[in-house]
Design a protein around this motif. Structure first.
Motif, PDB file in Angstrom:
ATOM      1  N   LYS A 211      -5.081  -8.165  -5.916  1.00 41.57           N
ATOM      2  CA  LYS A 211      -5.611  -7.181  -4.971  1.00 41.57           C
ATOM      3  C   LYS A 211      -5.328  -7.620  -3.534  1.00 41.57           C
ATOM      4  O   LYS A 211      -4.944  -6.813  -2.678  1.00 41.57           O
ATOM      5  N   ALA A 212      -5.535  -8.920  -3.270  1.00 46.40           N
ATOM      6  CA  ALA A 212      -5.294  -9.469  -1.936  1.00 46.40           C
ATOM      7  C   ALA A 212      -3.838  -9.254  -1.541  1.00 46.40           C
ATOM      8  O   ALA A 212      -3.521  -8.875  -0.415  1.00 46.40           O
ATOM      9  N   LEU A 213      -2.976  -9.484  -2.519  1.00 44.23           N
ATOM     10  CA  LEU A 213      -1.542  -9.327  -2.285  1.00 44.23           C
ATOM     11  C   LEU A 213      -1.206  -7.866  -1.969  1.00 44.23           C
ATOM     12  O   LEU A 213      -0.431  -7.571  -1.056  1.00 44.23           O
ATOM     13  N   GLU A 216      -2.397  -6.967   1.513  1.00 42.94           N
ATOM     14  CA  GLU A 216      -1.436  -7.523   2.463  1.00 42.94           C
ATOM     15  C   GLU A 216      -0.202  -6.620   2.557  1.00 42.94           C
ATOM     16  O   GLU A 216       0.312  -6.332   3.636  1.00 42.94           O
ATOM     17  N   ASP A 217       0.198  -6.166   1.405  1.00 46.05           N
ATOM     18  CA  ASP A 217       1.368  -5.286   1.289  1.00 46.05           C
ATOM     19  C   ASP A 217       1.136  -3.984   2.056  1.00 46.05           C
ATOM     20  O   ASP A 217       1.992  -3.509   2.805  1.00 46.05           O
ATOM     21  N   GLU A 218      -0.092  -3.431   1.900  1.00 44.52           N
ATOM     22  CA  GLU A 218      -0.435  -2.179   2.578  1.00 44.52           C
ATOM     23  C   GLU A 218      -0.450  -2.352   4.099  1.00 44.52           C
ATOM     24  O   GLU A 218       0.023  -1.494   4.848  1.00 44.52           O
ATOM     25  N   THR A 223       2.154  -1.490   9.344  1.00 42.91           N
ATOM     26  CA  THR A 223       2.815  -2.072  10.507  1.00 42.91           C
ATOM     27  C   THR A 223       4.217  -1.491  10.650  1.00 42.91           C
ATOM     28  O   THR A 223       4.636  -1.090  11.732  1.00 42.91           O
ATOM     29  N   VAL A 224       4.921  -1.449   9.568  1.00 44.29           N
ATOM     30  CA  VAL A 224       6.318  -1.007   9.578  1.00 44.29           C
ATOM     31  C   VAL A 224       6.437   0.488   9.875  1.00 44.29           C
ATOM     32  O   VAL A 224       7.255   0.906  10.687  1.00 44.29           O
ATOM     33  N   THR A 225       5.561   1.285   9.255  1.00 39.66           N
ATOM     34  CA  THR A 225       5.734   2.728   9.369  1.00 39.66           C
ATOM     35  C   THR A 225       4.957   3.370  10.519  1.00 39.66           C
ATOM     36  O   THR A 225       5.435   4.310  11.155  1.00 39.66           O
TER      37      THR A 225
ATOM     38  N   ASN B 258       2.608  -4.821 -12.045  1.00 42.79           N
ATOM     39  CA  ASN B 258       2.132  -3.689 -11.246  1.00 42.79           C
ATOM     40  C   ASN B 258       1.977  -3.993  -9.759  1.00 42.79           C
ATOM     41  O   ASN B 258       1.554  -3.135  -8.989  1.00 42.79           O
ATOM     42  N   LEU B 259       2.263  -5.249  -9.384  1.00 46.77           N
ATOM     43  CA  LEU B 259       2.152  -5.606  -7.962  1.00 46.77           C
ATOM     44  C   LEU B 259       3.074  -4.741  -7.120  1.00 46.77           C
ATOM     45  O   LEU B 259       2.726  -4.269  -6.061  1.00 46.77           O
ATOM     46  N   LYS B 260       4.264  -4.549  -7.632  1.00 47.64           N
ATOM     47  CA  LYS B 260       5.255  -3.731  -6.928  1.00 47.64           C
ATOM     48  C   LYS B 260       5.020  -2.279  -7.330  1.00 47.64           C
ATOM     49  O   LYS B 260       5.086  -1.943  -8.506  1.00 47.64           O
ATOM     50  N   ARG B 261       4.673  -1.459  -6.298  1.00 45.64           N
ATOM     51  CA  ARG B 261       4.409  -0.067  -6.613  1.00 45.64           C
ATOM     52  C   ARG B 261       5.645   0.781  -6.371  1.00 45.64           C
ATOM     53  O   ARG B 261       6.487   0.435  -5.545  1.00 45.64           O
TER      54      ARG B 261
END
Lengths: 231, 261
Positions: A211-213, A216-218, A223-225, B258-261
């Protein structure tokens, strides 16, 4: 996440050996992530490093009656000493048998060591006393060597529920108050309940890390978009 | 991660073998002279994931990271406890009370050992087992024998129609092993000597640590049903626990995927 999968590997091995004679369970010991000092001093990127080690829990396993004369179990501290001719191994697995020459050996063929080296048994009724004295038809033929080890941190596991000294210099001392039980073997000390609880914890920790990962991804995605976009 | 899957699979395979063995014990709960067995397990080789290495703080990690690869069955071991006596009254039904085995001669000239003392008479008057294998040393019963008496020390006496006084016609010998658990099962209640069992010690019953003979009794199987049922529960639960480890590993792989969506 990687740490959790290592923990899972160890738990799976404990569970697989829930019925292995003389097996001692492992657990993973972890420290928090430590700053790599050298990285900071050099003005470089802050490095992170995690310390992990496997600790073998050497607590007593249950004694399982077998009624075989060459099965012995230790009650209390210490190990049997066995040798393949070159290396000395320590084990709590007392499921012994005889070689063609009448030598007392383990299931892997390693010679069981007595106080005076290898133990040769003539044909007859074998009795093993509580102090490890071996008698055949009432005549003493040897004594099982039972030692306790000072530096258990130095031991590494090898197949066959055996331990071997990594540095080759195990500090042996006489085991105190250990009782040798003939006709018993020591069962694995894996506690199924504890391993199941461990597995639940692993699973949840793994989920939290995932979930943390994702969070972070979100953030990165935002930031990018979003940054720089004119509203 | 994938290691955990194969480790748990090895645990499941081992428990399957344990259950097979329990099924065989239970199937032989009424087999004369049968001895129960159990499966002995061993842990597999350990993989050094991380060697012992100095840390950044100048200390050394005390032990490396060692992960085991599961378990396997290495031996099935026989328990040679005395079985319960079963009274039959048949003069050629013999039971060994204590240590030892009867010897039978196999067709290839080898000797096999058995605790099954349900002897029969062949058409030539030889004492044979249920499969027709002769007792060793051979024992011949005269044709006109009216009664056969075998004492605790294995001395065989017969009474015939012409001689009412019992006459000695032979002596039964028994064999014992230092490590009977190491004997190889041949099936048909027979065992063969192996390197692990040691050389047999052959003597008359009641001597050299051998048991005595009871005529008119058979030794029942030493399988204890309650004990086997408990072992069955333990093996089945161990199987289940290992299947949970497989499931956990699978769920973890699912999350990772599932980490990569």
């Amino acid at each position: 996440m990687i740490a959790q999968s290592t923990r899972q590997d160890i738990t799976a091995n404990n569970l697989a050996n829930v019925q292995t004679t003389g097996f001692k369970r492992d657990r993973l010991f972890q420290t928090d992530l430590i700053d790599a000092q050298s990285g900071v001093e050099n003005g470089g990127v802050l490095g992170l490093r995690q310390l992990q080690k496997v600790i073998t829990d050497l607590s007593q396993g249950g004694l399982h009656p077998t009624s075989a004369p060459l099965d012995v179990a230790l009650q209390g501290e210490g190990f049997f000493v066995v040798s393949d001719g070159q290396k000395t191994y320590y084990t709590r697995n007392g499921h012994f048998q005889l070689s063609a020459e009448g030598k007392l050996i383990t299931a892997q063929g390693h010679a069981v060591q007595g106080e005076g080296g290898e133990i040769l048994l003539p044909a007859g009724q074998v009795t093993i006393g509580s102090q490890g004295d071996i008698a055949v038809d009432g005549r003493t033929v040897g004594k099982l060597k039972v030692v306790a080890l000072e530096n258990t941190d130095d031991l590494v596991k090898v197949s066959g529920a055996m331990l071997v000294s990594r540095s080759g210099s195990a500090q042996e001392r006489e085991a105190q108050g250990t009782i040798v039980q003939q006709g018993f073997v020591e069962a694995s000390n894996v506690d199924a309940m504890r391993e199941m609880v461990e597995m639940i914890a692993i699973m949840r920790n793994y989920q939290v890390s995932a979930k943390a990962l994702q969070a972070e991804d979100e953030t990165l995605l935002k930031t990018v978009t979003d940054i720089g976009r004119v509203p | 991660m994938l290691k955990s899957l194969s480790t748990a699979a090895s645990g499941m395979t081992a428990q399957e073998l344990a259950i097979d063995n329990i099924a065989n014990n239970l199937a032989n709960v009424n087999t004369t002279g049968f001895k129960r067995s159990r499966v002995e397990f061993q842990d597999l080789i350990y993989q050094m994931v991380q060697q012992v290495s100095p840390t950044t703080q100048g200390t050394e990690t005390p032990t490396g990271l060692q992960i085991g690869g599961g378990t396997r069955a290495i031996a099935s071991v026989k328990d040679f406890d005395q079985g319960d006596p079963l009274h039959t009254g048949n003069s050629l039904d013999l039971m060994i009370r204590g240590d030892g085995f009867f010897e039978v001669l196999l067709p290839d000239g080898q000797i096999a050992y058995t605790r099954d003392g349900s002897w029969k008479l062949s058409s030539e008057g030889k004492v044979v087992n249920a499969d027709g294998l002769p007792m060793e040393p051979p024992l011949d019963i005269p044709e006109d024998a009216t009664a056969i008496m075998i004492d605790g020390q294995g001395l065989v006496l017969v009474r015939t129609a012409s001689t009412p006084e019992p006459t000695e016609i032979g002596q039964i010998e028994l064999a014992r092993f230092v490590n009977p658990a190491g004997l190889e099962s041949l099936g048909k209640n027979l065992y063969a000597q192996t390197v692990a069992s040691g050389e047999p010690v052959v003597s008359t019953p009641g001597k050299d640590g051998l048991g005595t003979i009871d005529q008119g009794y058979l030794e029942n199987s030493n399988v204890r049903v309650v004990e086997e049922m408990i072992n069955l529960i333990a093996a089945q639960r161990a199987y289940e626990l290992n299947s949970k480890a497989v499931q956990t590993a699978q769920d973890m792989l699912g999350i990772a995927a599932n980490l990569k969506r």
